[in-house]
Design an enzyme around this catalytic site. Structure first.
Site, short mmCIF file in Angstrom:
data_model
loop_
_atom_site.label_atom_id
_atom_site.label_comp_id
_atom_site.label_asym_id
_atom_site.label_seq_id
_atom_site.Cartn_x
_atom_site.Cartn_y
_atom_site.Cartn_z
CB CYS A 105 -0.91 0.02 1.23
SG CYS A 105 -1.96 -1.42 1.41
CG ASP A 137 -5.08 -2.42 8.81
OD1 ASP A 137 -4.12 -2.01 9.46
OD2 ASP A 137 -6.17 -1.83 8.75
CE LYS A 180 -7.24 0.98 10.97
NZ LYS A 180 -7.08 0.08 9.82
CB SER A 529 -11.29 -5.88 7.02
OG SER A 529 -10.92 -5.56 5.71
#
Length: 618
Positions: A105, A137, A180, A529
């Site tokens: 990511c 995550d 986040k 999620s």
């Protein structure tokens, strides 16, 4: 005597004429002077109106740190970092990068940060690139490491605030990738209230297996685990999916939490138009980064700060777009936290109020068919936002980081091409009201958040099977101990009890993989999620660790989830619950030192956004 009198009368007449003439001359002169004064005043007034406004202060913070002989040491420290003498006269613009190689990511964000740096410098600022943390995550899901996930939101916010504040930066660009990152950056932006623009790192492209047309992403792998555990997928088949699902850089590919929050921030007006719907590796994303720095400088010139943009109406726009896209339940948690940082009064009930009139329009994963990359290909979220605006569902008068209103930004947006099936028209929605359903009841007096697309049905009644951790529940699911009609209860996973409020993607994906998606429900004081789908309710407040009713559930208790009445009910009498509560004992904390212990001691409930600076006594 007559001659004398006549002389006197003549003299008097002459005298009177003299007085009148003198008076006439006086009045005439006065009037001329008065007219002259009026003309002068008029000229003065004209000069005042045409007088140029004072130039805006583009260096309200950096000048304090860098200007004057006494600040020579500060300048000296910056010369070796690449500053030239002329740079000290420019606004200092931070570029907060969330680059890290711990997750795909964020693995490309260092390059994006450098592009933003170049764009800032070219626009007349002086950029300083700095880093903050990120976690993954997807990698830590289902492990003890996942307890650090929500904690990282606070660490990101705190660290960006710390660097921007200490560095006396006049404004900044924040670039985020993993879940986040987005709310963490936005909380810092709200706290600092200095001109800022958020840039989304962009979505990943789909993976594929050679010779197959199926498009893969990370949720494909989680669900494959459940299929494999059910003996319907070989080890080789599982490894094929595992090796090909993530082809490169970018955030997880469905309308999961990262894409949801990026869309919400764009709808709020804190990103440049189109930022949320661009591939991570694309010319469009580099252009977005280049223009972000220039946009911050423009905000400085215009005197527009984040809190001028992050208003109650702006948050309502964000909620509206999240609903229309079928976005993640995490948006509730994060938007509440962002609103608190911005001083905006937002509650979970606002999601219900707005959700009653806003439909779900986008057929996106996890519960839908399409990936974010496919939405990018048809035009992103701007055409949908224009549709919502025309229907009166968006506030068009909200200011944005372009220096223009939302309506002005959307004016030139073109409609989706004919024949596209990803975003439906308002006349034919996927669901007429929100999929995000806030529930109350004796199991959730402080609220809980369900994700009900309608495909699961609108109600579920089943027998409780409680587990005191995610790991225990996962073991039971993979071990085939869950049956049709069960309501899986995962507790002591809340903000304080976890601590950290882990996401339950592993259990929900395993349920789907086992073919029980329509026959089993899951409720928790943890969260989900963005990749989760099925009959699920999370964010249950009060959490079990705080003595909430979830802690009192016993095996076999009847649990009713009623999405239409928005109720979550435990079929146990008040008298019996009181008896159980009297016998209940609070568990020992799982952590007593370090960041997780500090987090547990400070964090609020999920219904307040799980923030750590709520009503601090200082």
């Amino acid at each position: 005597m007559a001659v004398g009198v006549n002389f006197y009368n003549q003299a008097q007449a002459v005298h009177s004429k003299g007085i009148i003439s003198a008076l006439g001359l006086f009045l005439g002169g006065y009037l001329l002077r008065l007219r002259g004064r009026r003309i002068a005043m008029k000229r003065t007034a004209t000069k005042k109106t045409t007088k140029k406004k004072a130039a805006p202060n583009l260096r309200p913070h950096s000048a304090i740190m860098l200007d004057g002989p006494d600040r020579a040491p500060s300048r000296a420290m910056l010369y070796p970092t690449g500053f030239k003498k002329s740079d000290f006269e420019k606004p200092i613009i931070g570029v907060a990068s969330t680059w890290s190689n711990v997750t795909p990511c964020n693995m490309h964000i260092d390059e994006l940060a450098r592009v933003a740096e170049v764009g800032t410098n070219k626009a007349g600022g002086k950029a300083i690139v700095f880093n903050t943390i990120t976690i993954s995550d997807g990698i830590s899901m289902g492990t003890e490491g996942m307890k650090y996930s929500l904690v990282s939101r606070e660490v990101i916010a705190d660290s960006i605030e710390t660097v921007v504040g200490c560095g006396c930066m006049d404004g900044f660009v924040a670039i985020g990738g993993c879940d986040k990152n987005m709310p963490g950056c936005m909380i810092a932006i709200a706290r600092m209230n200095r001109p800022a623009v958020f840039v989304y790192g962009g979505t990943i492209l789909p993976g594929c297996i050679t010779g197959q047309t199926r498009k893969l992403d990370i949720v494909s792998v989680f669900e494959a685990v459940g299929v494999h555990a059910n003996n319907k997928l070989s080890d080789k088949g599982l490894e094929e999916i595992t090796a090909c699902a993530i082809p490169g850089a970018g955030s997880c590919g469905g309308m999961y939490t990262a894409n949801t929050m990026a869309s919400a921030i764009e709808a709020m007006g804190m990103s440049l138009p189109g930022s949320s719907a661009q591939a991570a590796i694309s010319p469009a994303k580099k252009k977005d980064c280049r223009e972000a720095g220039a946009a911050v400088l423009n905000l400085l010139k215009l005197g527009i700060k984040p809190l001028d943009i992050m208003t109650k109406k702006a948050f309502e726009n964000a909620i509206t777009v999240v609903i229309a896209l079928g976005g993640s339940t995490n948006a509730v948690l994060h938007l509440l936290a962002m609103a608190y940082a911005a001083g905006v009064k937002l509650t979970i009930d606002d999601f219900t109020r707005i959700g009653k009139k806003v439909p779900v329009l986008a057929d996106l994963k996890p519960s839908g068919k399409y990936l974010m990359s496919e939405l990018v290909a048809v035009g992103g979220i701007q055409p949908m936002m224009k549709t919502l605006l025309r229907a009166g569902l968006l506030h068009g008068d909200c200011m944005t980081v372009t220096g223009r209103t939302m309506a002005q930004n959307l004016a030139k947006s073109k409609p989706y091409r004919k024949g596209q099936k990803i975003v439906r028209p308002l006349s034919r929605p996927i669901k007429k009201s929100s999929h995000l359903v806030v529930m109350y009841g004796n199991l959730a007096p402080g609220g809980g958040v369900a994700k009900i697309t309608g495909k699961e049905g609108m109600s579920f009644i089943g027998a409780a099977k409680p587990f005191d951790s995610e790991e225990r529940a996962m073991k039971a699911i993979l071990g085939g101990k869950i049956r049709k009609g069960d309501v899986i209860v995962i507790r002591y996973e809340g903000p304080r009890g976890g601590p950290g409020m882990r996401e339950m993607l592993g259990p929900t994906a395993a349920i789907m993989g086992a073919g029980l998606g329509n026959d089993v429900a899951l409720i928790t004081d943890g969260r989900f999620s963005g990749g989760t789908h099925g009959f699920v309710v999370g964010h249950i407040t009060p959490e079990a660790y705080a003595g909430g009713a979830l802690a009192l559930v016993k095996r076999g208790d009847s649990v009713t989830i009623d999405a239409e009445r928005r109720q979550l009910t435990l079929g146990v009498s008040a008298k019996e619950l009181a008896r159980r509560r009297k016998a209940w004992r609070k568990p020992k904390p799982r952590y007593t030192k370090g960041v997780l212990a500090k987090y547990a001691s400070a964090v609020t409930s999920a219904s307040l956004g799980a923030v750590t600076d709520y009503n601090l006594e200082v």
